[in-house]
Design an enzyme around this catalytic site. Structure first.
Site, PDB file in Angstrom:
ATOM      1  N   GLU A 125     -11.654  16.810   2.452  1.00 45.68           N
ATOM      2  CA  GLU A 125     -11.810  16.627   3.904  1.00 45.68           C
ATOM      3  C   GLU A 125     -12.156  17.923   4.636  1.00 45.68           C
ATOM      4  OE1 GLU A 125      -8.215  14.575   5.080  1.00 45.68           O
ATOM      5  OE2 GLU A 125      -8.617  12.904   3.735  1.00 45.68           O
ATOM      6  N   GLU A 160     -10.273   6.923  -3.403  1.00 46.56           N
ATOM      7  CA  GLU A 160      -9.014   6.539  -2.735  1.00 46.56           C
ATOM      8  C   GLU A 160      -9.099   5.127  -2.165  1.00 46.56           C
ATOM      9  OE1 GLU A 160      -7.599   9.534   0.027  1.00 46.56           O
ATOM     10  OE2 GLU A 160      -8.299  11.186  -1.240  1.00 46.56           O
TER      11      GLU A 160
HETATM   12  O1  9MR Z   1      -1.068   8.753   0.612  1.00 51.98           O
HETATM   13  C1  9MR Z   1      -0.699  10.078   0.902  1.00 51.98           C
HETATM   14  C2  9MR Z   1       0.643  10.119   1.625  1.00 51.98           C
HETATM   15  O2  9MR Z   1       1.663   9.642   0.770  1.00 51.98           O
HETATM   16  C3  9MR Z   1       0.945  11.542   2.079  1.00 51.98           C
HETATM   17  O3  9MR Z   1       2.123  11.535   2.883  1.00 51.98           O
HETATM   18  C4  9MR Z   1      -0.219  12.117   2.870  1.00 51.98           C
HETATM   19  C5  9MR Z   1       0.006  13.599   3.218  1.00 51.98           C
HETATM   20  O4  9MR Z   1       0.005  14.381   2.058  1.00 51.98           O
HETATM   21  O5  9MR Z   1      -1.433  12.035   2.110  1.00 51.98           O
HETATM   22  C6  9MR Z   1      -1.784  10.716   1.758  1.00 51.98           C
HETATM   23  O6  9MR Z   1      -2.985  10.752   1.010  1.00 51.98           O
HETATM   24  C7  9MR Z   1      -4.162  11.169   1.719  1.00 51.98           C
HETATM   25  C8  9MR Z   1      -5.035  11.930   0.732  1.00 51.98           C
HETATM   26  O7  9MR Z   1      -4.310  13.005   0.182  1.00 51.98           O
HETATM   27  C9  9MR Z   1      -6.296  12.416   1.380  1.00 51.98           C
HETATM   28  N1  9MR Z   1      -7.012  11.323   2.005  1.00 51.98           N
HETATM   29  C10 9MR Z   1      -6.245  10.484   2.909  1.00 51.98           C
HETATM   30  C11 9MR Z   1      -4.990   9.966   2.199  1.00 51.98           C
HETATM   31  C12 9MR Z   1      -4.208   9.024   3.107  1.00 51.98           C
HETATM   32  O8  9MR Z   1      -3.718   9.706   4.218  1.00 51.98           O
END
Ligand code: 9MR
Length: 358
Positions: free
Chosen positions: A152, A267
């Site tokens: 991102e 994802e």
């Molecule tokens: O699913 C993830 C969640 O459990 C965490 O709290 C969060 C922060 O680290 O990240 C979520 O995963 C994200 C991913 O790392 C990057 N793309 C968006 C995902 C959903 O927010």
């Protein structure tokens, strides 16, 4: 704790009775995977406490991705230490069950430990970032063949204020943070697949066009600097209410392919907050969105892998962030809360297998 050496990691795997796979990083499951390899992002808590969850990983995945345990906030509680134990737990399980692993991620504007905010100069930022990537990629050199190197880095809306996502790395290093990250990962593990991962890359509209162009621009710039970039990860957190841009995505993929860069779906899940409350209709709606999306992708190319961001509706970030107004539990993933297959599961499977036949 002293940072673990590669030798100690391998010893750790040996303790689990795991072949460290020195000869090959591709697991048998990957080699035999029928159709596009399927990955599942793994949350530590259910992984530790819910036997059905572990079984679902064993039954369905070719690839496991630690969802949060390789992020900076998980690995780097303090500046001087690396805590690999929890990521190692998931990765050892993957190896034991013949699954491959993808690493998520080496650089992100989010989920960083507090001490990172105290970085005060370009020099310090570069030293900390390079050291982190060297240590993490080296620790998993024999066991993680593919990394989301940057996550991102494109602005949510590049039409407002430019292409770059604000954050600690941009603040100190400018756009170079991406080149530094890729260069360091490539140097540390020259055989790893290096991926730039981002969201909102498949829909129609100027903001999405701008996001696709920004990714292409970054890839070209890296290649101009002779820095390897092997894949673009399309996250695919799909909003059921948005339309896909078939031509825009096809052109995006074709341009990347001309540059020698692959597509991965990294994802996948569906934001179902605007769909019917009726679960049968909702599950069909979710499956349709996934089918439309995969159709757009597979009409141009077979992605290298499809990973869903979780496996069961029982555990998903979507239930925290996109709660439904009617209070009904979200149903964003391939299996329901009781681990039964939903239509979304079959759609993914059909596309994966059809690709193999063609
Ligand atoms: O699913 C993830 C969640 O459990 C965490 O709290 C969060 C922060 O680290 O990240 C979520 O995963 C994200 C991913 O790392 C990057 N793309 C968006 C995902 C959903 O927010």
């Amino acid at each position: 704790m002293e940072p673990l050496t590669r030798r100690s990691v391998l010893a750790g795997f040996a303790a689990f009775g795991i072949n460290s796979g020195l000869g090959s990083k591709l697991s048998p499951a990957m080699a035999q995977a029928r159709g596009t390899p399927y990955g599942i992002a793994v949350e530590l808590k259910p992984f530790r406490t819910d036997p059905q969850y572990r079984q679902a990983l064993i039954d369905h995945a070719d690839i496991l991705v630690p969802m949060n345990m390789l992020k900076w906030a998980s690995l780097r509680h303090t500046k001087d230490q690396f805590d690999f134990a929890r990521a190692d737990e998931i990765i050892a399980f993957a190896r034991k069950h013949g699954k491959s692993v993808r690493g998520h991620n080496l650089l992100w504007y989010g989920y960083n430990p507090k001490w990172v905010d105290a970085i005060s100069s370009r020099r310090e930022a570069e030293r900390v970032l390079v050291d982190h990537i060297e240590q993490v990629v080296d620790h998993y050199r024999e066991v993680v063949p593919s990394w989301d190197v940057v996550n991102e880095v494109v602005a949510h809306n590049p039409l407002k204020g430019g292409n770059w996502r604000d954050g600690i790395w941009l603040k100190h290093l400018g756009p170079d943070h991406v080149a530094i990250a890729f260069r360091t990962a490539a140097k540390t593990d020259p055989s790893a697949q290096l991926v730039i991962n981002d969201y909102d890359l498949a829909n129609s509209g100027l903001r999405f066009d701008a996001r696709r162009s920004a990714i292409l621009g970054i890839v070209r710039k890296l290649q101009d600097q002779n820095i390897p970039v092997h894949g673009v990860g399309m996250q695919a957190h799909l909003y059921a209410e948005r339309g896909f841009d078939r031509d825009g995505v096809a052109q995006f993929i074709q341009k990347l392919s001309k540059l020698g860069v692959n597509i991965l779906i990294t994802e996948l899940d569906v934001i179902d907050w605007r769909l019917s409350k009726n679960t049968v209709r909702r599950d069909m709606g979710v499956a349709n969105v996934v089918a439309e999306f995969l159709d757009v992708i597979y009409s141009t190319t077979e992605p290298q892998s499809i990973t869903s961001w979780g496996i069961t509706d029982r555990y998903s970030w979507i239930s925290d962030v996109f709660k439904r107004k009617d209070g009904a539990p979200n149903r964003p993933l391939p299996l329901d809360r009781n681990y039964q297959k939903k239509p979304m599961f079959d759609v993914i499977e059909n596309y994966r297998k059809a690709a193999q036949k063609s």
